[in-house]
Design a protein around this motif. Structure first.
Motif, PDB file in Angstrom:
ATOM      1  N   GLN A 105      28.380  50.302  44.629  1.00 51.60           N
ATOM      2  CA  GLN A 105      27.954  49.117  45.387  1.00 51.60           C
ATOM      3  C   GLN A 105      27.032  49.483  46.550  1.00 51.60           C
ATOM      4  O   GLN A 105      27.233  49.079  47.690  1.00 51.60           O
ATOM      5  N   LYS A 106      25.990  50.264  46.209  1.00 48.88           N
ATOM      6  CA  LYS A 106      25.015  50.685  47.208  1.00 48.88           C
ATOM      7  C   LYS A 106      23.711  49.921  47.016  1.00 48.88           C
ATOM      8  O   LYS A 106      23.346  49.550  45.910  1.00 48.88           O
ATOM      9  N   THR A 107      23.017  49.729  48.107  1.00 50.80           N
ATOM     10  CA  THR A 107      21.679  49.174  48.065  1.00 50.80           C
ATOM     11  C   THR A 107      20.727  50.363  48.015  1.00 50.80           C
ATOM     12  O   THR A 107      20.910  51.336  48.746  1.00 50.80           O
ATOM     13  N   ALA A 108      19.733  50.281  47.144  1.00 49.81           N
ATOM     14  CA  ALA A 108      18.795  51.390  46.995  1.00 49.81           C
ATOM     15  C   ALA A 108      17.367  50.879  46.985  1.00 49.81           C
ATOM     16  O   ALA A 108      17.087  49.793  46.458  1.00 49.81           O
ATOM     17  N   ILE A 109      16.488  51.662  47.567  1.00 38.58           N
ATOM     18  CA  ILE A 109      15.049  51.421  47.469  1.00 38.58           C
ATOM     19  C   ILE A 109      14.501  52.555  46.621  1.00 38.58           C
ATOM     20  O   ILE A 109      14.638  53.726  46.974  1.00 38.58           O
ATOM     21  N   LEU A 110      13.916  52.196  45.499  1.00 36.90           N
ATOM     22  CA  LEU A 110      13.367  53.167  44.556  1.00 36.90           C
ATOM     23  C   LEU A 110      11.847  53.089  44.602  1.00 36.90           C
ATOM     24  O   LEU A 110      11.269  52.031  44.348  1.00 36.90           O
TER      25      LEU A 110
END
Length: 173
Positions: A105-110
Motif C-alpha cells: 500500500q505504497k504510493t510510487a512515482i515511476l
C-alpha cells in the motif's frame, strides 16, 4: 529505486537489504523481523546468504525494493528501475514490483520512457513537455483492481491508453 540496484557485492543479500536500517540506526529486532518477512514473502529468504552476483536481475531488483521498503517511506521514487533488464525479465519484474507496491500500500512515482510500462503499472500518467519540462497533460488509467500489471497489457483498454499517450507525446503544441 534507481536504474541499477546498487547492491554491494561484498555484502550478502541479507546485509544489503538491512543496509539502510543500519545507516539510519533503525536496525532493531522488530525491523529485522519485518525485513525477514518481506524476504520470505517475495521469494528471497532462501537467498539471504547469497551474493548479488548469484541472483538474477529480477531478484536483485526485488532485493533493492525490500531495502527501500524496510525504511517505511511514505513515497517511493522509481527512476527507470527496469531499464537495465532484458525485455522478458522487465515484464516479470515490473509485474512483481507492481504487485509488491500494491500489497505494501505504497504510493510510487515511476519515471519511464516506456509507454507500455507506464500504462501497465500506473494509475495516472503525467506527460511532460520538452525542456524546460512542465506537465503537459495527465491521463488517468483505470483497470479492474483484481488484475496484475502483466494482465493489464492484454486488456482491451490497454491499446486505447497507449494510443492516447502516444498522441499526446507527438502533439507539438
Amino acid at each position: 529505486m534507481l536504474q541499477h540496484d546498487h547492491l554491494f557485492e561484498w555484502r550478502t543479500i541479507e546485509k544489503n537489504v538491512l543496509l539502510g536500517l543500519e545507516i539510519q540506526k533503525k536496525l532493531t529486532p522488530a525491523s529485522r523481523e519485518k525485513v525477514y518477512d518481506m524476504l520470505k514473502t517475495y521469494g528471497l529468504y532462501k537467498f539471504k546468504n547469497a551474493r548479488p552476483s548469484q541472483l538474477s536481475g529480477g531478484m536483485r531488483q526485488r532485493a533493492a525494493l525490500i531495502r527501500t521498503l524496510a525504511l517505511e517511506p511514505e513515497l517511493l521514487l522509481l527512476d527507470e528501475p527496469f531499464s537495465a533488464l532484458d525485455y522478458q525479465t522487465r515484464l516479470t519484474v515490473g509485474d512483481d514490483i507492481g504487485s509488491i507496491i500494491k500489497k505494501e500500500q505504497k504510493t510510487a512515482i515511476l519515471v519511464t520512457h516506456d509507454l507500455s510500462e507506464a500504462v501497465s503499472l500506473g494509475s495516472r500518467v503525467l506527460i511532460l513537455s520538452k525542456r524546460p519540462a512542465t506537465i503537459k497533460s495527465m491521463i488517468d488509467i483505470h483497470f479492474p483492481d483484481n488484475i496484475s500489471p502483466l494482465e493489464r497489457r492484454n486488456s482491451p483498454e490497454f491499446k486505447d491508453y497507449f494510443n492516447k499517450i502516444w498522441k499526446e507525446l507527438n502533439n507539438d503544441e
